[in-house]
Design a protein around this motif. Structure first.
Motif, PDB file in Angstrom:
ATOM      1  N   GLU A  87       0.826  -1.209   0.000  1.00  0.00           N
ATOM      2  CA  GLU A  87       0.000   0.000   0.000  1.00  0.00           C
ATOM      3  C   GLU A  87       0.857   1.255   0.000  1.00  0.00           C
ATOM      4  OE1 GLU A  87      -3.579  -2.134   2.602  1.00  0.00           O
ATOM      5  OE2 GLU A  87      -2.160  -0.790   3.592  1.00  0.00           O
ATOM      6  N   GLY A  88       0.246   2.325  -0.470  1.00  0.00           N
ATOM      7  CA  GLY A  88       0.898   3.631  -0.363  1.00  0.00           C
ATOM      8  C   GLY A  88       2.159   3.754  -1.186  1.00  0.00           C
ATOM      9  N   ASN A  89       2.240   3.043  -2.292  1.00  0.00           N
ATOM     10  CA  ASN A  89       3.416   3.127  -3.171  1.00  0.00           C
ATOM     11  C   ASN A  89       4.716   2.736  -2.468  1.00  0.00           C
ATOM     12  OD1 ASN A  89       2.170   3.794  -5.503  1.00  0.00           O
ATOM     13  ND2 ASN A  89       2.589   5.982  -5.405  1.00  0.00           N
ATOM     14  N   ARG A  90       4.618   2.002  -1.339  1.00  0.00           N
ATOM     15  CA  ARG A  90       5.840   1.675  -0.599  1.00  0.00           C
ATOM     16  C   ARG A  90       6.770   0.795  -1.428  1.00  0.00           C
ATOM     17  NH1 ARG A  90       2.058   1.290   3.817  1.00  0.00           N
ATOM     18  NH2 ARG A  90       2.411   2.995   5.291  1.00  0.00           N
ATOM     19  N   SER A  91       6.189  -0.109  -2.220  1.00  0.00           N
ATOM     20  CA  SER A  91       7.063  -1.039  -2.950  1.00  0.00           C
ATOM     21  C   SER A  91       7.926  -0.309  -3.987  1.00  0.00           C
ATOM     22  CB  SER A  91       6.241  -2.140  -3.626  1.00  0.00           C
ATOM     23  OG  SER A  91       5.419  -1.595  -4.623  1.00  0.00           O
TER      24      SER A  91
ATOM     25  N   ALA B 270      -0.306  13.508   0.815  1.00  0.00           N
ATOM     26  CA  ALA B 270       0.468  12.702  -0.129  1.00  0.00           C
ATOM     27  C   ALA B 270       0.331  11.217   0.191  1.00  0.00           C
ATOM     28  CB  ALA B 270       1.936  13.119  -0.091  1.00  0.00           C
ATOM     29  N   SER B 271       0.252  10.890   1.489  1.00  0.00           N
ATOM     30  CA  SER B 271       0.142   9.470   1.841  1.00  0.00           C
ATOM     31  C   SER B 271      -1.224   8.921   1.421  1.00  0.00           C
ATOM     32  CB  SER B 271       0.397   9.253   3.334  1.00  0.00           C
ATOM     33  OG  SER B 271      -0.546   9.973   4.084  1.00  0.00           O
ATOM     34  N   GLN B 272      -2.268   9.740   1.516  1.00  0.00           N
ATOM     35  CA  GLN B 272      -3.584   9.279   1.030  1.00  0.00           C
ATOM     36  C   GLN B 272      -3.568   9.102  -0.482  1.00  0.00           C
ATOM     37  OE1 GLN B 272      -6.560  11.975   2.571  1.00  0.00           O
ATOM     38  NE2 GLN B 272      -6.677  10.877   4.500  1.00  0.00           N
ATOM     39  N   LEU B 273      -2.938  10.058  -1.152  1.00  0.00           N
ATOM     40  CA  LEU B 273      -2.836   9.925  -2.609  1.00  0.00           C
ATOM     41  C   LEU B 273      -2.153   8.622  -2.990  1.00  0.00           C
ATOM     42  CD1 LEU B 273      -1.705  13.264  -4.296  1.00  0.00           C
ATOM     43  CD2 LEU B 273      -3.746  11.900  -4.735  1.00  0.00           C
ATOM     44  N   ALA B 274      -1.055   8.334  -2.283  1.00  0.00           N
ATOM     45  CA  ALA B 274      -0.305   7.111  -2.592  1.00  0.00           C
ATOM     46  C   ALA B 274      -1.165   5.873  -2.360  1.00  0.00           C
ATOM     47  CB  ALA B 274       0.959   7.047  -1.749  1.00  0.00           C
ATOM     48  N   MET B 275      -2.077   5.956  -1.396  1.00  0.00           N
ATOM     49  CA  MET B 275      -2.943   4.819  -1.079  1.00  0.00           C
ATOM     50  C   MET B 275      -3.972   4.541  -2.171  1.00  0.00           C
ATOM     51  SD  MET B 275      -2.474   3.130   1.714  1.00  0.00           S
ATOM     52  CE  MET B 275      -1.727   3.151   3.343  1.00  0.00           C
ATOM     53  N   MET B 276      -4.176   5.492  -3.077  1.00  0.00           N
ATOM     54  CA  MET B 276      -5.250   5.352  -4.063  1.00  0.00           C
ATOM     55  C   MET B 276      -4.816   4.600  -5.324  1.00  0.00           C
ATOM     56  SD  MET B 276      -6.885   9.171  -3.768  1.00  0.00           S
ATOM     57  CE  MET B 276      -7.173   9.909  -2.159  1.00  0.00           C
ATOM     58  N   VAL B 292     -17.780  14.317   2.026  1.00  0.00           N
ATOM     59  CA  VAL B 292     -17.610  13.669   0.723  1.00  0.00           C
ATOM     60  C   VAL B 292     -16.902  12.328   0.930  1.00  0.00           C
ATOM     61  CG1 VAL B 292     -15.492  15.021   0.269  1.00  0.00           C
ATOM     62  CG2 VAL B 292     -16.667  13.874  -1.622  1.00  0.00           C
ATOM     63  N   ALA B 293     -17.437  11.286   0.284  1.00  0.00           N
ATOM     64  CA  ALA B 293     -16.871   9.939   0.411  1.00  0.00           C
ATOM     65  C   ALA B 293     -16.355   9.479  -0.946  1.00  0.00           C
ATOM     66  CB  ALA B 293     -17.942   8.966   0.907  1.00  0.00           C
ATOM     67  N   MET B 294     -15.305   8.682  -0.921  1.00  0.00           N
ATOM     68  CA  MET B 294     -14.740   8.205  -2.180  1.00  0.00           C
ATOM     69  C   MET B 294     -14.182   6.791  -2.025  1.00  0.00           C
ATOM     70  SD  MET B 294     -11.576   9.563  -4.354  1.00  0.00           S
ATOM     71  CE  MET B 294     -10.579   8.280  -3.606  1.00  0.00           C
ATOM     72  N   THR B 295     -14.396   5.972  -3.053  1.00  0.00           N
ATOM     73  CA  THR B 295     -13.802   4.639  -3.048  1.00  0.00           C
ATOM     74  C   THR B 295     -12.579   4.604  -3.966  1.00  0.00           C
ATOM     75  OG1 THR B 295     -15.248   3.908  -4.853  1.00  0.00           O
ATOM     76  CG2 THR B 295     -16.004   3.479  -2.623  1.00  0.00           C
ATOM     77  N   ALA B 296     -11.578   3.847  -3.554  1.00  0.00           N
ATOM     78  CA  ALA B 296     -10.371   3.644  -4.360  1.00  0.00           C
ATOM     79  C   ALA B 296     -10.149   2.127  -4.451  1.00  0.00           C
ATOM     80  CB  ALA B 296      -9.173   4.341  -3.734  1.00  0.00           C
ATOM     81  N   PRO B 297     -10.803   1.445  -5.399  1.00  0.00           N
ATOM     82  CA  PRO B 297     -10.771  -0.029  -5.404  1.00  0.00           C
ATOM     83  C   PRO B 297      -9.383  -0.619  -5.652  1.00  0.00           C
ATOM     84  CG  PRO B 297     -11.963   0.822  -7.331  1.00  0.00           C
ATOM     85  CD  PRO B 297     -11.700   1.990  -6.418  1.00  0.00           C
ATOM     86  N   ARG B 298      -8.550   0.051  -6.442  1.00  0.00           N
ATOM     87  CA  ARG B 298      -7.210  -0.522  -6.666  1.00  0.00           C
ATOM     88  C   ARG B 298      -6.356  -0.404  -5.417  1.00  0.00           C
ATOM     89  NH1 ARG B 298      -6.328   0.876 -13.027  1.00  0.00           N
ATOM     90  NH2 ARG B 298      -7.985  -0.551 -13.617  1.00  0.00           N
ATOM     91  N   GLY B 299      -6.553   0.670  -4.676  1.00  0.00           N
ATOM     92  CA  GLY B 299      -5.819   0.844  -3.425  1.00  0.00           C
ATOM     93  C   GLY B 299      -6.508   0.162  -2.256  1.00  0.00           C
ATOM     94  N   ASN B 300      -7.713  -0.405  -2.518  1.00  0.00           N
ATOM     95  CA  ASN B 300      -8.482  -1.069  -1.450  1.00  0.00           C
ATOM     96  C   ASN B 300      -8.689  -0.137  -0.268  1.00  0.00           C
ATOM     97  OD1 ASN B 300      -8.538  -3.659  -2.837  1.00  0.00           O
ATOM     98  ND2 ASN B 300      -6.372  -3.780  -2.331  1.00  0.00           N
ATOM     99  N   ARG B 301      -9.140   1.069  -0.561  1.00  0.00           N
ATOM    100  CA  ARG B 301      -9.226   2.088   0.478  1.00  0.00           C
ATOM    101  C   ARG B 301     -10.504   2.897   0.340  1.00  0.00           C
ATOM    102  NH1 ARG B 301      -5.258   1.577   4.435  1.00  0.00           N
ATOM    103  NH2 ARG B 301      -5.373   3.410   5.737  1.00  0.00           N
ATOM    104  N   PHE B 302     -11.104   3.217   1.482  1.00  0.00           N
ATOM    105  CA  PHE B 302     -12.305   4.049   1.492  1.00  0.00           C
ATOM    106  C   PHE B 302     -12.041   5.291   2.337  1.00  0.00           C
ATOM    107  CE2 PHE B 302     -16.317   5.243   3.653  1.00  0.00           C
ATOM    108  CZ  PHE B 302     -17.006   5.686   2.529  1.00  0.00           C
ATOM    109  N   PHE B 303     -12.483   6.437   1.820  1.00  0.00           N
ATOM    110  CA  PHE B 303     -12.223   7.716   2.486  1.00  0.00           C
ATOM    111  C   PHE B 303     -13.511   8.525   2.660  1.00  0.00           C
ATOM    112  CE2 PHE B 303      -8.570   6.707  -0.204  1.00  0.00           C
ATOM    113  CZ  PHE B 303      -7.480   6.876   0.641  1.00  0.00           C
ATOM    114  N   VAL B 304     -13.533   9.295   3.745  1.00  0.00           N
ATOM    115  CA  VAL B 304     -14.525  10.366   3.893  1.00  0.00           C
ATOM    116  C   VAL B 304     -13.777  11.598   4.384  1.00  0.00           C
ATOM    117  CG1 VAL B 304     -16.635  11.155   5.030  1.00  0.00           C
ATOM    118  CG2 VAL B 304     -16.363   8.721   4.508  1.00  0.00           C
TER     119      VAL B 304
END
Lengths: 340, 369
Positions: A87-91, B270-276, B292-304
């Motif tokens: 996660e988080g571009n760590r790799s 930046a860390s949230q961006l990287a998670m997406m 506002v809520a958003m899904t990031a399926p490739r990052g497997n992450r959900f945000f509000v």
């Protein structure tokens, strides 16, 4: 303020006698976590070796050996990097591949040209391209770099990268620990990440199967499969250190370690035999390649052998992605691979 | 405007769909207090469905259809919804929400295909869908369809340009007459193959429903494909991007257009961006709670986030999180791989529980009624 999470959880934690829970627990404690720990240990050793080399207490050969161990640790870990490291571009901070435009060399030199002496902060603020093992490999192995004569220029970078790898792997390990850590998420259900053991096991298998697909790319790209059959030797992973084949072997061993635990859950004994054979077949084909991949792809005589290895990996991927997933009733992909 | 059942009956009568009315009343009773969640869904055999489940887990319908759908355009009054075919689909399905019956298989026009999103006008007579012009691949058009009140059929009634390339999601602005359209900027030729990654032209367009351009704005990163959006009651638009450049680069993936202000990145860390993982899927705005809520399926992450301060309210892992919609004080979130969940945020605390809906195979959008 960091939000406090209250989970209104339904259901009870399953009993540990559940076979899938047992296997997932074994995978977590005996395969995934140890691989992360070994990767961290190899990074710590690389830092010691780098500091030793830069203080003229170790020779270049010893530094190279230490680099190989870190690279091996990373390659073994890739099929096992569920959670924090993925996660988080760590790799990207560990390895920059594929490097289609030789960014590693260009960015390393630009970074060093920009500062009379590189400090750790400058490296931390820099691009992921210069923070990982690919940049380290460039400095230690590239023909254009005379490390022995230019150690003043390059040693701060090597030490900085090694420090960065130690800090990164320590951070990842810390995210495996504690009540909200990855270890707990993979072993106690339901939790903030997984509703049940099937979701956790599915995530482990997705990571592993994705890594097998990546192995196909690591072989196929230098073979020229995406380049109308024209070999691209300098697109091989770790071509400078000529370690591509060893990396493939280490990753295959990581993937196999997952399979070795999962196979007890498979109902179809013929499928077990076929997947066992696919791993063995691929491992043997890899063992039969005595030269580095960067050289092998440049000679037509090797084409059949490489194609055969590729087919073997492809077969392994298909067996797991389709037949194993079906046998276990585990869903391996949907929007994340095919969204809009 | 808050619609009461009396309003609905009156408006339905005005539309003349007498046969629908009795069923509508009956259907309303069946749902009780549990909202109906509508979404495209697959099963493990790869069969596509137009699915409707009450949020308490009861299945309203799961209608098998030939093509995979993406978003759902809800009729504002009648129990109808168009499940819009996913790019580059040639079919969309008009579904009777009372029983899941396919009232019409809407075929795209020759040399056009659907891009997965559409919306009904507030009075219910018109539907607008983003489409691709295959004679000039990538040129975005807004297909216009009239709803025949008697036969409950959608009839193509022309099109206007979206003033951009590769339009994806669209939504009404608060006036109910102008539309905001996310032109993704990617040219495709009746396939999912991206043809112009080096010369993409994404844009956010506000236009009236008859085609007149009100504004067209772009972001700094030309490879940021503007794909998904939601509009708050006050006209604040949040968009989600999918970056087509290097996987390791850090590029804003959310943007905001506040009333009378330029379109610009929405500030996330930046860390949230990287998670997406360079990919955003579905956006929902809770106007009352300004969230506002958003899904990031490739990052497997959900945000509000807080819509006004951009403070992070929820940032959690969720495997292949897909569609998101407003429910009560929070959001319902579906998943392509695991169980669906509810997330709420109030007084500094996140509340979450799993929903008793089928796990996995949900497409990237959901609508609640």
């Amino acid at each position: 303020m960091r939000a406090v999470m209250i989970l209104l959880l339904a259901g009870l934690v399953s009993a540990c006698s559940h076979p899938r829970q047992e296997v997932t627990g074994q995978l977590t404690h005996q395969v995934l976590l140890p691989a992360h720990q070994q990767w961290h240990d190899s990074n710590a050793a690389l830092l010691v070796a780098t500091q030793g080399y830069c203080a003229s207490e170790l020779d270049l050969a010893a530094l190279k050996q230490s680099f190989y161990r870190s690279l091996q640790g990373w390659a073994h870990l890739q099929p096992l990097m569920i959670g924090p490291l993925a996660e988080g571009n760590r790799s990207w901070q560990v390895q920059f591949w594929p490097d289609k435009r030789n960014l590693v060399a260009r960015q390393v030199e630009a970074l060093l040209d920009a500062a009379s002496s590189l400090d750790q902060q400058a490296l931390e603020n820099g691009s992921v391209v210069v923070q990982g093992l690919s940049a380290f490999e460039y400095v230690v192995f590239d023909d254009s770099v005379d490390l022995e004569k230019q150690s003043e220029r390059y040693c701060p970078l090597l030490t900085g990268i090694a420090r960065h790898q130690v800090a990164l792997s320590a951070q990842v390990l810390s995210l495996w620990e504690g009540p909200d850590g990855m270890t707990a998420m993979l072993t106690t259900f339901p939790n903030a990440r997984f509703a049940n053991v099937d979701e956790a096991l599915g995530s482990i298998l997705r990571t592993q199967i994705t890594a097998v697909d990546t192995l196909k790319k690591k072989l196929g790209v230098p073979m020229g499969r995406l380049n109308k059959g024209v070999p691209q030797p300098w697109q091989a992973e770790a071509w400078r250190s000529q370690h591509s084949i060893s990396n493939l072997q280490a990753s295959l061993s990581g993937a196999r370690a997952v399979w070795e635990r999962v196979r007890s859950l498979v109902g179809d004994t013929q499928l077990v035999t076929r997947i066992d054979a696919a791993y063995e077949n691929t491992a043997q084909k890899l063992a039969g390649l005595s030269e580095p991949l960067v050289l092998l792809v440049q000679h037509k005589d090797n084409q059949l052998r490489l194609q055969s290895l590729y087919d073997s990996l492809d077969n392994l991927e298909t067996l797991q992605q389709i037949e194993l997933a079906r046998d276990l009733g585990i869903q391996l992909g949907f929007n994340a691979n095919d969204g809009d | 405007m808050t619609l009461t059942r009396r309003h609905l009956l009156g408006m339905g009568a005005a539309l003349g769909g007498a046969a629908v009315l009795g069923g509508w009343a009956l259907w309303q009773g069946r749902g009780g207090p549990s909202p109906l969640l509508l979404s495209a869904r697959n099963d493990e055999a790869g069969q596509h469905y137009c699915a409707g489940y009450f949020l308490d887990g009861r299945r309203a319908f799961a209608t098998p259809v030939a093509e995979r759908c993406h978003d759902v355009a809800l009729h504002p009054i009648l129990p109808l919804a168009l499940f819009v075919g996913r790019r580059p689909s040639r079919e969309s399905y008009l579904i009777d929400l009372r029983d899941g019956r396919v009232l019409q298989t809407l075929q795209s026009q020759p040399q056009r295909h659907f891009y997965g999103h559409g919306v009904f006008h507030k009075e219910g007579d018109w539907l607008y869908a983003t489409e691709n012009d295959l004679d000039e691949p990538g040129r975005g058009v807004l297909g216009r369809y009239r709803l025949n009140r008697n036969t409950l059929e959608l009839i193509h009634d022309g099109e206007v340009p979206t003033h951009g390339v590769g339009p994806h999601q669209l939504a009404w602005m608060p006036d109910g007459e102008s539309l905001v359209v996310a032109n993704g900027g990617i040219r495709t030729e009746g396939s999912r193959e991206k043809k112009n990654l080096d010369s993409m032209a994404p844009s956010l367009v506000v236009m009236d429903r008859h085609g007149e351009l009100h504004s067209k704005e772009t972001l700094r990163h030309q490879q940021s494909s503007i794909r998904h959006l939601a509009v708050a009651d006050d006209g604040t638009v949040i968009t989600g991007q999918q970056f087509q450049g290097e996987a390791w680069e850090s590029v804003p993936l959310l943007a905001v257009k506040r009333p009378d202000q330029p379109y610009q990145p929405f500030p996330v860390s930046a860390s949230q961006l990287a998670m997406m993982d360079q990919y955003t899927a579905s956006i929902a705005i809770h106007s009352q709670r300004r969230q506002v809520a958003m899904t990031a399926p490739r990052g497997n992450r959900f945000f509000v986030w807080d819509l006004d301060s951009a403070e992070t309210l929820v940032d959690v892992p969720m495997a292949d999180c897909a569609g998101v919609g407003v429910v009560g004080d929070g959001f319902a979130v579906t998943s392509g791989q695991g169980r669906c969940r509810y997330f709420g945020y109030r007084d500094g605390q996140v509340t979450s529980h799993w929903l008793d809906l089928p796990a996995g195979w949900w497409d990237n959008h959901l609508r609640l009624r």
